[in-house]
Write a protein that holds these residues in place. Structure first.
Motif, PDB file in Angstrom:
ATOM      1  N   LEU A   2       0.836  -1.203   0.000  1.00 48.14           N
ATOM      2  CA  LEU A   2       0.000   0.000   0.000  1.00 48.14           C
ATOM      3  C   LEU A   2       0.869   1.250   0.000  1.00 48.14           C
ATOM      4  O   LEU A   2       0.524   2.261  -0.604  1.00 48.14           O
ATOM      5  N   GLY A   3       1.996   1.158   0.668  1.00 49.28           N
ATOM      6  CA  GLY A   3       2.919   2.289   0.686  1.00 49.28           C
ATOM      7  C   GLY A   3       3.704   2.399  -0.606  1.00 49.28           C
ATOM      8  O   GLY A   3       3.919   3.497  -1.127  1.00 49.28           O
ATOM      9  N   SER A  46      -5.351  -4.834  -8.620  1.00 46.64           N
ATOM     10  CA  SER A  46      -4.815  -4.111  -7.460  1.00 46.64           C
ATOM     11  C   SER A  46      -3.471  -4.719  -7.093  1.00 46.64           C
ATOM     12  O   SER A  46      -3.385  -5.893  -6.744  1.00 46.64           O
ATOM     13  N   ARG A  58       6.197   2.722 -11.996  1.00 44.51           N
ATOM     14  CA  ARG A  58       7.215   1.689 -12.245  1.00 44.51           C
ATOM     15  C   ARG A  58       7.444   0.850 -10.995  1.00 44.51           C
ATOM     16  O   ARG A  58       7.650  -0.362 -11.066  1.00 44.51           O
ATOM     17  N   ARG A  59       7.374   1.499  -9.818  1.00 43.07           N
ATOM     18  CA  ARG A  59       7.544   0.757  -8.564  1.00 43.07           C
ATOM     19  C   ARG A  59       6.401  -0.245  -8.394  1.00 43.07           C
ATOM     20  O   ARG A  59       6.612  -1.399  -8.015  1.00 43.07           O
ATOM     21  N   TRP A 104       0.693   1.447  -4.501  1.00 42.38           N
ATOM     22  CA  TRP A 104      -0.698   1.850  -4.664  1.00 42.38           C
ATOM     23  C   TRP A 104      -0.946   2.441  -6.047  1.00 42.38           C
ATOM     24  O   TRP A 104      -2.092   2.498  -6.499  1.00 42.38           O
ATOM     25  N   ALA A 105       0.104   2.883  -6.749  1.00 44.78           N
ATOM     26  CA  ALA A 105      -0.100   3.569  -8.033  1.00 44.78           C
ATOM     27  C   ALA A 105      -0.494   2.579  -9.121  1.00 44.78           C
ATOM     28  O   ALA A 105      -0.396   1.359  -8.952  1.00 44.78           O
ATOM     29  N   ASP A 106      -0.936   3.111 -10.254  1.00 51.75           N
ATOM     30  CA  ASP A 106      -1.295   2.281 -11.400  1.00 51.75           C
ATOM     31  C   ASP A 106      -0.021   1.756 -12.054  1.00 51.75           C
ATOM     32  O   ASP A 106       0.809   2.541 -12.507  1.00 51.75           O
ATOM     33  N   PRO A 107       0.148   0.441 -12.098  1.00 52.69           N
ATOM     34  CA  PRO A 107       1.420  -0.111 -12.624  1.00 52.69           C
ATOM     35  C   PRO A 107       1.610   0.137 -14.118  1.00 52.69           C
ATOM     36  O   PRO A 107       2.674  -0.164 -14.644  1.00 52.69           O
ATOM     37  N   ARG A 108       0.600   0.681 -14.783  1.00 54.87           N
ATOM     38  CA  ARG A 108       0.755   0.943 -16.218  1.00 54.87           C
ATOM     39  C   ARG A 108       1.303   2.342 -16.480  1.00 54.87           C
ATOM     40  O   ARG A 108       1.541   2.716 -17.611  1.00 54.87           O
ATOM     41  N   ARG A 109       1.505   3.130 -15.408  1.00 49.50           N
ATOM     42  CA  ARG A 109       2.001   4.495 -15.602  1.00 49.50           C
ATOM     43  C   ARG A 109       3.521   4.520 -15.725  1.00 49.50           C
ATOM     44  O   ARG A 109       4.200   3.615 -15.246  1.00 49.50           O
ATOM     45  N   LEU A 110       4.017   5.596 -16.338  1.00 49.73           N
ATOM     46  CA  LEU A 110       5.442   5.659 -16.687  1.00 49.73           C
ATOM     47  C   LEU A 110       6.309   6.263 -15.592  1.00 49.73           C
ATOM     48  O   LEU A 110       7.533   6.155 -15.642  1.00 49.73           O
ATOM     49  N   HIS A 111       5.721   6.932 -14.622  1.00 52.03           N
ATOM     50  CA  HIS A 111       6.527   7.609 -13.617  1.00 52.03           C
ATOM     51  C   HIS A 111       7.022   6.646 -12.545  1.00 52.03           C
ATOM     52  O   HIS A 111       6.691   5.450 -12.559  1.00 52.03           O
ATOM     53  N   ALA A 112       7.848   7.177 -11.640  1.00 47.97           N
ATOM     54  CA  ALA A 112       8.520   6.333 -10.651  1.00 47.97           C
ATOM     55  C   ALA A 112       7.532   5.514  -9.833  1.00 47.97           C
ATOM     56  O   ALA A 112       7.753   4.322  -9.589  1.00 47.97           O
ATOM     57  N   GLU A 113       6.422   6.135  -9.421  1.00 47.58           N
ATOM     58  CA  GLU A 113       5.444   5.409  -8.608  1.00 47.58           C
ATOM     59  C   GLU A 113       4.815   4.275  -9.410  1.00 47.58           C
ATOM     60  O   GLU A 113       4.589   3.178  -8.888  1.00 47.58           O
TER      61      GLU A 113
END
Lengths: 398, 398
Positions: free
Chosen positions: A34-35, A255, A49-50, A38-47
């Motif tokens: 959750l920490g 999720s 990608r994590r 939580w971000a959308d794994p399809r996005r390109l930014h660091a969150e």
């Protein structure tokens, strides 16, 4: 497992099939994800990608346990969704071969209904018409122990017009393990993919290698509900059987915290699976032996080839709902009827297919935290509960 | 919202549309429900009844916010599932009226694809054939601000053969609010149910009353991913459009902890929604004003009738992926392209339908925790990031 809540200090929960309490490590993993994820794994930014890395790690961990390649493992919205999607997309991928889905009679309702829907939809009905089409032979019968007639299943698979076959690894309601290897050998020879529903077995016994599609249920092994696992061998041809989506296995995406917690729980239960199985098998054997001394009882399921943590029995002259309620009053939570639809307390299609008593049914599924003391207390309380229910129903003298 | 992790002490996350960090109260609620509500709510024992009570409470809380009756609210596996099921089951319920699903051109991909699938499936294709059928008129166009042509939509709804109409409450990609009231009035008069996708608006602005089916997204308001909300007015006729299941809205049942956390998060964000909207609207206005000073930029979306927390702009001579990466390197996470499929960075169908620049696109969605300082830093960094990307692409002199 005791859930100490005020007023019920010694509650014993023995209804862990398909919805077990979370493994402690799953809770930790969920919090961590959750920490971090939580971000959308399809996005390109660091969150993003994590989150994607956590998801990849989860798939890899699950793949290792299932004996699959990482890219063969998909997360879904849950076990029922896994089964529905597996049947629909594998059948759509073999539309030219036919639309028959061969099943055993003791598959989960989700498989039987998806098979009926596939046949009906192919019968030139528009989507949405769900009356099950008449299918030659119907589901393949099982014997009194719940074991499928492998010869009959193989004959059905070899018939023309078969898109897919589905055989569970083990039945979650009665514990009986199915002969998936021999059926898979025949299916491969016939060029028919085999879907193995391992939703009641993964995390409890060794995962079989005999499958083309394999569905497994995190909520059954101490992971979260709200996420499922479906592995599809790369050689299996599938096609979309619904609206297009970027992720055909989990439309809209999965999720990450749920998937990560599911994977961590699976690794955790695999780590001591053999000891846990031996320990729970001994407790189940004790229950089965003790229960057999109660008058007019039928101990259900294969005594040998069975899940280590499930025990099921049916009592004559007893109403299942009344017995669940009586045991609940004395601090014991148990299942009854059909594992899939116990709320309705309709006669279980599994028990009916086996030709055993369908009423007065009690099923327990031991958690990893279930103790010998809890089982002894259950065995001590059960005969009295059965007698009281029989008395209420006016059959006390029987 | 700053996510202080080692090495990135001042990270600013501005990509909160559809996948926001959990509200702190949602985490608490989830933990509580894991202890109290992990059991299957369909079971008869104390643990099952406790889970059922939590689930009932969650439905009641969501219903109060949505202006629905408790029995009209259903939990689903997620927002995409809500939209797919809403389209499929409402269309199946009106099969006799026709199979056309009228949509705006800026609906989510899930709605457009479900509409295409419904039309194709009705065209005597077997289930699984997903080529979009040619549909007279196609999706209803929008103007340059993203607002649907209400007259054209109403005309399309009044045409024969319409099963359902779908109009989003507000567009999550560009923020534009749609005229759902006037369209709903006309749809009611025509006897056509209206599905309102409120996935980008619930929790941020007041929920409209103008709907027959309403989908809302917990992951957008600070609740969990892995659960969705679909409200269906009792007057709407629906039918199953897939295999039978006890719960047609969430086959196999829903995770009670996820549903409970979603409901608690919704109550929490509703409690100070008006203040939060005013605060974020002021920040968004600041961003829109500042960004308009950057050369060759188009600030996108309706300047007045818009979501309070979303700001979108497109830059000439800039590649969207490069700009996201450049901003990411400087500590800012933003979205780009299509809100639904930003990973692919295909030209957004929303921006294309509006007739605005489809490349060089940046979208921010402010979290409740986003601060004025973070927005000021973003506004300070953005012009340099755009200039650097233009320089890399050899258009630095423009």
């Amino acid at each position: 497992m005791s859930h100490a809540t005020p007023g019920t200090p010694s509650r014993v929960h023995l209804d862990n099939g398909g919805r077990a309490p979370w493994h402690p490590l799953a809770r930790q993993a969920f919090e961590q994800a959750l920490g971090d994820g939580w971000a959308d794994p399809r996005r390109l930014h660091a969150e993003g990608r994590r989150a994607a890395r956590l998801l990849d790690g989860a798939r890899e961990a699950v793949a290792a346990v299932l004996g699959a390649r990482t890219q063969e493992v998909h997360f879904t919205p849950g076990h029922t969704a896994s089964l529905q999607t597996a049947v629909a997309s594998a059948a759509a991928g073999r539309r030219r071969a036919g639309s028959t889905v061969v099943t055993s009679a003791v598959e989960r309702a989700a498989v039987l209904q998806a098979a009926a829907y596939t046949a009906a939809a192919a019968g030139a009905h528009p989507a949405g018409v769900t009356e099950p089409a008449a299918r030659p032979g119907g589901p393949v019968p099982v014997d009194r122990l719940g074991r499928v007639d492998a010869d009959a299943m193989i004959a059905a698979i070899r018939a023309p017009g078969v898109a897919l076959a589905a055989l569970q690894h083990a039945n979650g309601e009665v514990g009986t393990v199915q002969p998936v290897e021999v059926v898979h050998d025949a299916a491969r020879a016939a060029g028919v993919p085999l879907l193995v529903d391992a939703g009641a077995s993964v995390g409890h016994v060794a995962v079989p290698g005999a499958w083309d599609l394999l569905a497994a249920d995190p909520a059954d092994w101490g992971g979260p509900a709200g996420v499922g696992v479906l592995a599809v061998r790369q050689r299996v041809r599938t096609a979309s059987a619904g609206p297009e989506d970027e992720d055909p296995w989990a439309p809209g995406g999965v999720s990450v915290p749920l998937a990560f917690a599911a994977a961590v729980a699976l690794q955790a239960v695999e780590a001591d699976r053999v000891e846990q199985a031996a320990r729970r098998r001994a407790l189940v054997d004790r229950v089965r032996a003790q229960v057999s001394h109660i008058p007019d009882v039928e101990v259900v399921g294969d005594p040998e080839g069975r899940l280590p943590h499930v025990a099921t029995f049916s009592f004559l002259y007893v109403d299942g709902e009344a017995l669940v309620t009586e045991l609940d009053r004395h601090g014991f939570a148990v299942g009854s009827g059909s594992a899939c639809t116990s709320s309705t307390l309709e006669p279980s299609h599994v028990l009916a297919a086996m030709g055993v008593l369908t009423h007065g049914n009690v099923r327990i599924a031991l958690d990893r935290a279930t103790t010998a003391d809890e089982i002894d207390r259950f065995c001590a309380v059960l005969p009295g509960a059965v007698a009281r229910v029989r008395e209420m129903l006016g059959v006390g003298g029987l």
